[in-house]
Design an enzyme around this catalytic site. Structure first.
Site, mmCIF file in Angstrom:
data_model
loop_
_atom_site.group_PDB
_atom_site.id
_atom_site.type_symbol
_atom_site.label_atom_id
_atom_site.label_comp_id
_atom_site.label_asym_id
_atom_site.label_seq_id
_atom_site.Cartn_x
_atom_site.Cartn_y
_atom_site.Cartn_z
ATOM 1 N N PRO A 12 37.210 17.348 16.899
ATOM 2 C CA PRO A 12 36.560 18.648 17.034
ATOM 3 C C PRO A 12 36.333 19.302 15.674
ATOM 4 O O PRO A 12 36.722 18.734 14.636
ATOM 5 C CB PRO A 12 37.587 19.452 17.843
ATOM 6 C CG PRO A 12 38.903 18.869 17.425
ATOM 7 C CD PRO A 12 38.644 17.400 17.216
ATOM 8 N N MET A 13 35.753 20.483 15.666
ATOM 9 C CA MET A 13 35.597 21.229 14.417
ATOM 10 C C MET A 13 36.976 21.527 13.844
ATOM 11 O O MET A 13 37.941 21.716 14.588
ATOM 12 C CB MET A 13 34.838 22.523 14.678
ATOM 13 C CG MET A 13 33.382 22.236 15.016
ATOM 14 S SD MET A 13 32.452 23.712 15.369
ATOM 15 C CE MET A 13 32.281 24.387 13.730
ATOM 16 N N PHE A 14 37.084 21.539 12.538
ATOM 17 C CA PHE A 14 38.316 21.819 11.776
ATOM 18 C C PHE A 14 39.351 20.689 11.853
ATOM 19 O O PHE A 14 40.507 20.886 11.469
ATOM 20 C CB PHE A 14 38.996 23.132 12.242
ATOM 21 C CG PHE A 14 38.114 24.333 12.170
ATOM 22 C CD1 PHE A 14 37.810 24.917 10.948
ATOM 23 C CD2 PHE A 14 37.554 24.870 13.322
ATOM 24 C CE1 PHE A 14 36.986 26.030 10.879
ATOM 25 C CE2 PHE A 14 36.733 25.985 13.262
ATOM 26 C CZ PHE A 14 36.442 26.565 12.042
ATOM 27 N N ASP A 55 27.629 12.593 7.136
ATOM 28 C CA ASP A 55 28.417 13.657 7.770
ATOM 29 C C ASP A 55 27.581 14.328 8.852
ATOM 30 O O ASP A 55 26.349 14.234 8.849
ATOM 31 C CB ASP A 55 28.848 14.680 6.707
ATOM 32 C CG ASP A 55 30.053 15.519 7.168
ATOM 33 O OD1 ASP A 55 30.724 15.124 8.145
ATOM 34 O OD2 ASP A 55 30.327 16.557 6.537
ATOM 35 N N GLU A 56 28.236 15.010 9.792
ATOM 36 C CA GLU A 56 27.558 15.716 10.899
ATOM 37 C C GLU A 56 26.608 14.762 11.617
ATOM 38 O O GLU A 56 25.482 15.129 11.985
ATOM 39 C CB GLU A 56 26.761 16.920 10.364
ATOM 40 C CG GLU A 56 27.584 17.914 9.561
ATOM 41 C CD GLU A 56 28.428 18.859 10.411
ATOM 42 O OE1 GLU A 56 28.540 18.641 11.635
ATOM 43 O OE2 GLU A 56 28.995 19.796 9.823
ATOM 44 N N HIS A 95 43.399 25.216 26.620
ATOM 45 C CA HIS A 95 42.826 26.495 26.183
ATOM 46 C C HIS A 95 41.331 26.438 25.886
ATOM 47 O O HIS A 95 40.758 27.428 25.427
ATOM 48 C CB HIS A 95 43.617 27.017 24.975
ATOM 49 C CG HIS A 95 45.013 27.413 25.345
ATOM 50 N ND1 HIS A 95 46.138 26.779 24.843
ATOM 51 C CD2 HIS A 95 45.469 28.337 26.234
ATOM 52 C CE1 HIS A 95 47.226 27.320 25.398
ATOM 53 N NE2 HIS A 95 46.841 28.256 26.238
#
Ligand code: ADP
Length: 202
Positions: free
Chosen positions: A16-18, A99-100, A197
């Site tokens: 995920p992000m981060f 990347d991405e 969450h």
């Protein structure tokens, strides 16, 4: 510093992000540069231009990269406009980082497979899941075809557990399943969340 694979291959870094995908891409590319290998790094351009830029991690490290509008631009960049791999002497980099990768279209797959066939070590980093926790674009296919897959986790901003998902918030509220991926003028934020969450409004 030599990778364990004989010749070209595909390495995929997801999470995920981060979760540290850019950090891990930067780490692998930096080691290749220390080994004096030829390296090219690409990422999707936000605007319509093909230009020099950087891949930067949330923690602040960065490496040189080329912003491209799509896989076609990567082929053009590596081949000097001619069709990629047409001449066997054409000097390809030993390592190509992207990347991405989730923002590239379905033509990314054929490109990276061509590169791996031609002996290039390809390192892709990207989101495995979108904000709805659905498999993201071209990534599932590339995960299946890769020689090596690393799934990273972030830290859930609610409970501190390993986070596998990216929570999208619009005006502080969890985004809806049908919210468009690009919302012009909206107050948007993303947080790393665990399965418990992560919330998607229906
Ligand atoms: P990615 O490319 O996966 O989005 P980055 O490599 O850009 O990740 O950033 C990872 C860094 O983000 C971590 O090393 C840490 O310093 C920072 N960070 C900020 N929020 C979080 C979080 N919720 N969980 C983990 N790392 C976080």
């Amino acid at each position: 510093l030599k990778s364990p694979y004989h010749g070209g291959h595909l390495e995929v870094i997801v999470g995920p992000m981060f979760s540290g995908k850019s950090e891990e891409l930067i780490r692998r590319v930096t080691r290749a540069l220390i080994a004096r290998q030829r390296v090219a790094v690409f990422k999707p351009a936000i605007d319509d231009r093909y230009h020099a830029t950087q891949v930067a991690s949330h923690a602040g490290r960065s490496i040189e990269a080329v912003a491209v509008r799509g896989a076609v631009d990567i082929r053009a960049h590596l081949a000097g406009e001619g069709p990629l791999l047409s001449s066997p002497e054409a000097e390809l980099p030993e390592v190509v980082g992207i990347d991405e990768a989730q923002f590239f279209g379905s033509d990314l797959g054929p490109l990276v497979l061509d590169l791996a066939e031609a002996g290039v070590r390809v390192i892709l980093a990207g989101l495995d899941l979108d904000f709805r926790a659905e498999p993201f674009g071209c990534i599932p296919d590339l995960l299946a075809r890769a020689e090596s897959v690393e799934k990273l986790t972030a830290i859930c901003t609610v409970c501190g557990a390993p986070a596998t998902r990216s929570q999208r918030l619009i005006g502080g509220q969890p985004a809806r399943f049908d919210d468009p991926v690009v919302l012009v003028g909206a107050q948007e934020a993303y947080e790393a969340r665990c399965r418990v969450h992560h919330e998607v409004r229906r």
